[in-house]
Design a protein around this motif. Structure first.
Motif, PDB file in Angstrom:
ATOM      1  N   MET A 196      32.304 -39.987 -14.399  1.00 31.44           N
ATOM      2  CA  MET A 196      32.608 -38.865 -13.489  1.00 31.44           C
ATOM      3  C   MET A 196      31.300 -38.151 -13.116  1.00 31.44           C
ATOM      4  O   MET A 196      30.503 -37.806 -13.981  1.00 31.44           O
ATOM      5  CB  MET A 196      33.546 -37.874 -14.189  1.00 31.44           C
ATOM      6  N   PRO A 197      31.025 -37.985 -11.811  1.00 34.54           N
ATOM      7  CA  PRO A 197      29.750 -37.378 -11.420  1.00 34.54           C
ATOM      8  C   PRO A 197      29.648 -35.916 -11.847  1.00 34.54           C
ATOM      9  O   PRO A 197      30.642 -35.205 -11.947  1.00 34.54           O
ATOM     10  CB  PRO A 197      29.751 -37.494  -9.884  1.00 34.54           C
ATOM     11  N   GLN A 198      28.437 -35.512 -12.128  1.00 34.26           N
ATOM     12  CA  GLN A 198      28.197 -34.115 -12.471  1.00 34.26           C
ATOM     13  C   GLN A 198      28.552 -33.236 -11.265  1.00 34.26           C
ATOM     14  O   GLN A 198      28.404 -33.642 -10.110  1.00 34.26           O
ATOM     15  CB  GLN A 198      26.717 -33.920 -12.827  1.00 34.26           C
ATOM     16  N   LEU A 199      28.979 -32.010 -11.538  1.00 37.48           N
ATOM     17  CA  LEU A 199      29.376 -31.107 -10.460  1.00 37.48           C
ATOM     18  C   LEU A 199      28.233 -30.806  -9.505  1.00 37.48           C
ATOM     19  O   LEU A 199      28.443 -30.551  -8.335  1.00 37.48           O
ATOM     20  CB  LEU A 199      29.926 -29.806 -11.053  1.00 37.48           C
ATOM     21  N   THR A 200      27.002 -30.838 -10.031  1.00 37.15           N
ATOM     22  CA  THR A 200      25.856 -30.477  -9.183  1.00 37.15           C
ATOM     23  C   THR A 200      25.161 -31.683  -8.574  1.00 37.15           C
ATOM     24  O   THR A 200      24.144 -31.534  -7.905  1.00 37.15           O
ATOM     25  CB  THR A 200      24.825 -29.675 -10.001  1.00 37.15           C
ATOM     26  N   ASP A 201      25.672 -32.907  -8.790  1.00 35.13           N
ATOM     27  CA  ASP A 201      24.987 -34.111  -8.314  1.00 35.13           C
ATOM     28  C   ASP A 201      24.676 -34.063  -6.821  1.00 35.13           C
ATOM     29  O   ASP A 201      23.660 -34.578  -6.378  1.00 35.13           O
ATOM     30  CB  ASP A 201      25.829 -35.353  -8.602  1.00 35.13           C
ATOM     31  N   HIS A 202      25.585 -33.487  -6.055  1.00 35.11           N
ATOM     32  CA  HIS A 202      25.440 -33.516  -4.594  1.00 35.11           C
ATOM     33  C   HIS A 202      24.941 -32.173  -4.038  1.00 35.11           C
ATOM     34  O   HIS A 202      25.114 -31.894  -2.849  1.00 35.11           O
ATOM     35  CB  HIS A 202      26.763 -33.928  -3.957  1.00 35.11           C
ATOM     36  N   PHE A 203      24.302 -31.402  -4.897  1.00 38.49           N
ATOM     37  CA  PHE A 203      23.763 -30.102  -4.460  1.00 38.49           C
ATOM     38  C   PHE A 203      22.853 -30.258  -3.251  1.00 38.49           C
ATOM     39  O   PHE A 203      23.024 -29.568  -2.234  1.00 38.49           O
ATOM     40  CB  PHE A 203      22.993 -29.446  -5.621  1.00 38.49           C
ATOM     41  N   TYR A 204      21.873 -31.166  -3.332  1.00 41.42           N
ATOM     42  CA  TYR A 204      20.918 -31.282  -2.220  1.00 41.42           C
ATOM     43  C   TYR A 204      21.578 -31.907  -0.999  1.00 41.42           C
ATOM     44  O   TYR A 204      21.367 -31.450   0.129  1.00 41.42           O
ATOM     45  CB  TYR A 204      19.694 -32.095  -2.639  1.00 41.42           C
ATOM     46  N   ASN A 205      22.389 -32.927  -1.218  1.00 40.69           N
ATOM     47  CA  ASN A 205      23.058 -33.577  -0.094  1.00 40.69           C
ATOM     48  C   ASN A 205      23.928 -32.593   0.684  1.00 40.69           C
ATOM     49  O   ASN A 205      24.040 -32.678   1.916  1.00 40.69           O
ATOM     50  CB  ASN A 205      23.919 -34.729  -0.616  1.00 40.69           C
ATOM     51  N   ASP A 206      24.534 -31.651  -0.029  1.00 36.21           N
ATOM     52  CA  ASP A 206      25.461 -30.697   0.609  1.00 36.21           C
ATOM     53  C   ASP A 206      24.765 -29.519   1.282  1.00 36.21           C
ATOM     54  O   ASP A 206      25.422 -28.716   1.959  1.00 36.21           O
ATOM     55  CB  ASP A 206      26.452 -30.166  -0.434  1.00 36.21           C
ATOM     56  N   LEU A 207      23.454 -29.389   1.094  1.00 36.25           N
ATOM     57  CA  LEU A 207      22.740 -28.300   1.777  1.00 36.25           C
ATOM     58  C   LEU A 207      22.758 -28.547   3.283  1.00 36.25           C
ATOM     59  O   LEU A 207      22.532 -29.671   3.736  1.00 36.25           O
ATOM     60  CB  LEU A 207      21.282 -28.228   1.310  1.00 36.25           C
ATOM     61  N   PRO A 208      23.008 -27.521   4.094  1.00 38.16           N
ATOM     62  CA  PRO A 208      22.963 -27.719   5.545  1.00 38.16           C
ATOM     63  C   PRO A 208      21.528 -27.969   6.011  1.00 38.16           C
ATOM     64  O   PRO A 208      20.578 -27.412   5.459  1.00 38.16           O
ATOM     65  CB  PRO A 208      23.494 -26.387   6.102  1.00 38.16           C
ATOM     66  N   ALA A 209      21.377 -28.851   7.002  1.00 39.59           N
ATOM     67  CA  ALA A 209      20.058 -29.114   7.588  1.00 39.59           C
ATOM     68  C   ALA A 209      19.808 -28.096   8.692  1.00 39.59           C
ATOM     69  O   ALA A 209      20.592 -27.998   9.639  1.00 39.59           O
ATOM     70  CB  ALA A 209      20.000 -30.528   8.141  1.00 39.59           C
ATOM     71  N   ASN A 210      18.754 -27.324   8.548  1.00 32.41           N
ATOM     72  CA  ASN A 210      18.463 -26.229   9.479  1.00 32.41           C
ATOM     73  C   ASN A 210      17.583 -26.716  10.622  1.00 32.41           C
ATOM     74  O   ASN A 210      16.440 -27.123  10.409  1.00 32.41           O
ATOM     75  CB  ASN A 210      17.772 -25.090   8.722  1.00 32.41           C
ATOM     76  N   ARG A 211      18.120 -26.660  11.834  1.00 30.77           N
ATOM     77  CA  ARG A 211      17.388 -27.095  13.033  1.00 30.77           C
ATOM     78  C   ARG A 211      16.861 -25.851  13.742  1.00 30.77           C
ATOM     79  O   ARG A 211      17.573 -25.219  14.528  1.00 30.77           O
ATOM     80  CB  ARG A 211      18.311 -27.896  13.942  1.00 30.77           C
ATOM     81  N   MET A 212      15.670 -25.455  13.401  1.00 30.43           N
ATOM     82  CA  MET A 212      15.026 -24.295  14.014  1.00 30.43           C
ATOM     83  C   MET A 212      13.527 -24.444  13.816  1.00 30.43           C
ATOM     84  O   MET A 212      13.070 -25.379  13.155  1.00 30.43           O
ATOM     85  CB  MET A 212      15.524 -22.992  13.365  1.00 30.43           C
TER      86      MET A 212
END
Length: 385
Positions: free
Chosen positions: A1-17
């Motif tokens: 079972m994946p750790q709860l924080t495994d996808h922390f970076y993947n789930d960050l929004p990509a800021n286009r500015m």
């Protein structure tokens, strides 16, 4: 079972500015989870190796450490932030893959020592320890294009981890056995030195560190604005252009890549790589090949924000003089310290998982641009002390 924080970076929004705007928007930066770990690889004595003419080998080894970790993360379905440094790399990884990443890197360390007689330091520091020592490690995701984004770090957390790992008394992770098999699939270093694009005459490798009492976010925002004003937007100062790309298909170059990748020379695989390279000349004339080359430029890693600014840009001498005049003033004001290396071309190594979106290209100034700029920056810091 994946750790709860495994996808922390993947789930960050990509800021286009504009990057200069992103840097001063504190709400768009998030603390790295305390249960993640910082892994750093670094070639000991890289300055001497570069001065001995091994700058391309140094870049190749640094790229290999990134490929080792990214292949592992890809198999685990995890996206991790990473930072190319010319003579090494930094990763921030979740607890679920930290041991496997270290095992892979320890095997790569052995391979590097046996094949190139260079010492690759590999160390790991828990993010929790960084926080306990009072350092910040805040991250955002900056979108350079629809297909390519980079992590942006604010805080001195990675710098603190680097100081620990580079200390002479650091205890490396000897309790972990190296992995059984090295996976460097996708690592390629097939391009010759790359001349500056048309209308540019030189390649500038810059390292900038914020010092003093002014907020690093404000200092870095100011620096990026000056670079934008003097050199133009990122597309204009991009050191890589399709017109200047040339394949380097010598057996010597392919042999060095193979030794780094599998630790030995296999003649038939070497011949296969050489033939694939020859096919590349034909492939790059097709619509798919031309699209790949355009994406290659778009996905070239020319800006690293790891708590410092590390960037490779192209331009002319007048622009450089103008920028360094500004930097000298900011340095005298006690806001920053910088290092710079100027060269006639750039070098590029690649990680190609597939020819569509699964590729990234690591750029450095030739003759060890990042290593030489770092050497100058360190000398200034010692002088300040």
């Amino acid at each position: 079972m994946p750790q709860l924080t495994d996808h922390f970076y993947n789930d960050l929004p990509a800021n286009r500015m504009a990057l200069a705007d992103l840097l001063v928007k504190a709400s768009l930066f998030h603390p790295v989870p305390a249960n993640w770990h910082v892994i750093i690889t670094d070639i000991k004595g890289s300055t001497q190796a570069v001065q001995s003419g091994l700058h391309e080998t140094v870049n190749l080894i640094a790229t290999g450490s990134i490929v080792t970790v990214l292949n592992l993360a890809f198999r685990a379905g995890i996206t991790v932030p990473f930072f190319f440094g010319g003579d090494g790399a930094t990763f921030i990884v979740p607890p679920s893959i930290v041991d496997q990443a270290m095992q892979g890197l320890l095997l790569y360390q052995l391979n590097t020592s046996e094949n190139f007689n260079l010492e690759l330091r590999v160390g790991v520091v828990p993010v929790q320890e960084i926080y306990q020592e009072g350092h910040e490690l805040n991250i955002s995701k900056f979108s350079l294009s629809d297909a390519f984004s980079i992590p942006v770090i604010l805080g001195k957390g990675l710098s603190f981890a680097e100081q620990l790992i580079k200390a002479e008394d650091y205890l490396f992770a000897s309790e972990l056995a190296p992995a059984g098999e090295l996976d460097l699939s996708g690592m390629q270093c097939r391009w010759d030195k790359i001349d500056p694009p048309e209308h540019s005459q030189e390649i500038v490798t810059l390292l900038v560190m914020a010092v003093g009492t002014v907020s690093p976010a404000l200092v870095f925002s100011k620096v990026i604005r000056h670079i934008d004003e003097i050199y133009g937007p990122p597309q204009k100062r991009q050191p890589i252009s399709v017109a200047k790309l040339k394949l380097k298909s010598s057996f010597d170059r392919l042999s060095v890549e193979m030794r780094a990748r599998i630790g030995k020379i296999r003649f038939f695989e070497l011949l296969k790589s050489w033939l694939i390279n020859l096919y590349g000349y034909i492939y790059f004339q097709t619509a798919s090949g031309k699209n790949y080359l355009n994406r290659l430029v778009e996905m070239s890693d020319t800006l690293v924000m790891d708590g410092r600014i590390n960037t490779v840009i192209s331009g002319n001498q007048a622009e450089r003089f103008q920028l360094l005049k500004v930097f000298d003033e900011l340095e005298q004001a006690g806001e920053l310290v910088y290092g710079v290396h100027v060269s006639g071309d750039s070098v590029m190594s690649c990680y190609v998982r597939d020819l569509k979106d699964g590729h990234i290209h690591f750029v450095d100034g030739s003759e060890g641009g990042y290593t030489q700029a770092a050497r100058q920056l360190k000398a200034k810091l010692i002088h300040k002390i």
